[in-house]
Design an enzyme around this catalytic site. Structure first.
Site, mmCIF file in Angstrom:
data_model
loop_
_atom_site.group_PDB
_atom_site.id
_atom_site.type_symbol
_atom_site.label_atom_id
_atom_site.label_comp_id
_atom_site.label_asym_id
_atom_site.label_seq_id
_atom_site.Cartn_x
_atom_site.Cartn_y
_atom_site.Cartn_z
ATOM 1 N N LYS A 6 0.807 -1.123 0.225
ATOM 2 C CA LYS A 6 0.214 0.130 0.025
ATOM 3 C C LYS A 6 0.945 1.334 0.099
ATOM 4 O O LYS A 6 1.438 1.837 1.244
ATOM 5 C CB LYS A 6 -0.866 0.017 1.558
ATOM 6 C CG LYS A 6 -2.309 1.146 1.651
ATOM 7 C CD LYS A 6 -3.193 0.842 2.651
ATOM 8 C CE LYS A 6 -3.988 2.266 2.773
ATOM 9 N NZ LYS A 6 -4.560 1.592 3.949
ATOM 10 N N HIS A 32 -0.915 4.640 0.254
ATOM 11 C CA HIS A 32 -0.847 5.754 0.784
ATOM 12 C C HIS A 32 -1.379 5.101 2.287
ATOM 13 O O HIS A 32 -1.617 3.844 2.719
ATOM 14 C CB HIS A 32 -1.833 6.016 0.379
ATOM 15 C CG HIS A 32 -3.544 5.010 -0.046
ATOM 16 N ND1 HIS A 32 -3.054 3.862 -1.192
ATOM 17 C CD2 HIS A 32 -4.200 4.664 0.853
ATOM 18 C CE1 HIS A 32 -4.282 3.603 -0.963
ATOM 19 N NE2 HIS A 32 -4.933 3.814 0.386
#
Length: 233
Positions: free
Chosen positions: A113, A115
């Site tokens: 991921k 963010h």
């Protein structure tokens, strides 16, 4: 004849009744035609999830009592390992709260991921922790090697692996000659990483428990398959 321990017999019955363990003709990734097939992804119903998490928890407690297995985090490799890790963590705390009420779980993302909190790991941090991997089966061992590498990259130490089924099956020979003695994927990982690997059921357990529900033909075919493909370790 070998008598299965109660939790193994209960798990085998749940797998049969729930259609998780099937008999017939199934082509494996190795192109072998297996007379049985086990898919832990089919434990999606509440009663079946309860059955498999209970079996994992009891197998872990048995391993602790017999070998001194200790860990801080249960890790489930994506995707099948995610519900196994979470439900097993909950079941362990229910069965033995004094020992397991503070254990944690973690799992990985297939893609990092980029963010928010970011990273590859969801759940408990692994740095400095003893990590126990839970997953369905070990076929070629590639997925388990990837999981071990991710855990080590995060600073964790893998102390063991628990699988639902050990097929006790040798790896395909490089030249395709299946008559040659070969180790199993479990045996190779156990030797490569020097870690214990525990199974709720083995192929021997399935054969030992088949008398009450399988046809003589099913039993004969599985015994023949075991004789042909049984690993050296």
């Amino acid at each position: 004849m070998t008598t299965l321990s109660p939790y193994k017999a209960e798990f085998l019955k749940a797998a049969i009744d729930g259609g998780v363990l099937k008999f017939g003709n199934f082509e494996l990734k190795s192109k072998r035609i297996s007379p049985y097939f086990f898919n832990a992804g089919d434990f999606y119903r509440a009663d079946l999830l309860r059955a498999i998490s209970t079996a994992y928890a009891k197998a872990i407690i048995e391993a602790r009592d017999q070998t001194g297995l200790e860990f801080d985090v249960i890790f489930g490799p994506a995707y099948k390992g995610i519900p196994l890790a979470t439900s097993t963590t909950d079941k362990l705390a229910a069965l033995d709260p004094d020992a397991y009420s503070q254990i944690c779980y973690s799992f990985d993302r297939k893609e990092a991921k980029d963010h928010g909190e970011g990273g590859n790991i969801v759940g408990a941090p692994l740095k400095g922790k003893r990590v126990l991997i839970v997953d369905d089966v070990i076929t070629a061992g590639t997925a388990k090697r990837d999981a071990i590498a991710k855990i080590q990259k995060e600073g964790g130490t893998v102390v063991g692996i628990v699988v639902a089924l050990d097929r006790m099956e040798k790896l395909p020979a490089p030249d395709g000659d299946d008559s040659k003695p070969m180790p199993s994927a479990i045996g190779e990982i156990r030797k490569e990483y020097n870690i214990p690997i525990f199974a709720i059921l083995t192929l021997d357990d399935i054969i030992a428990g088949m008398g009450s529900f399988a046809t003589p033909d099913d039993i004969r075919r599985i015994e023949e398959y075991r004789a042909k493909y049984k690993a050296t370790d």
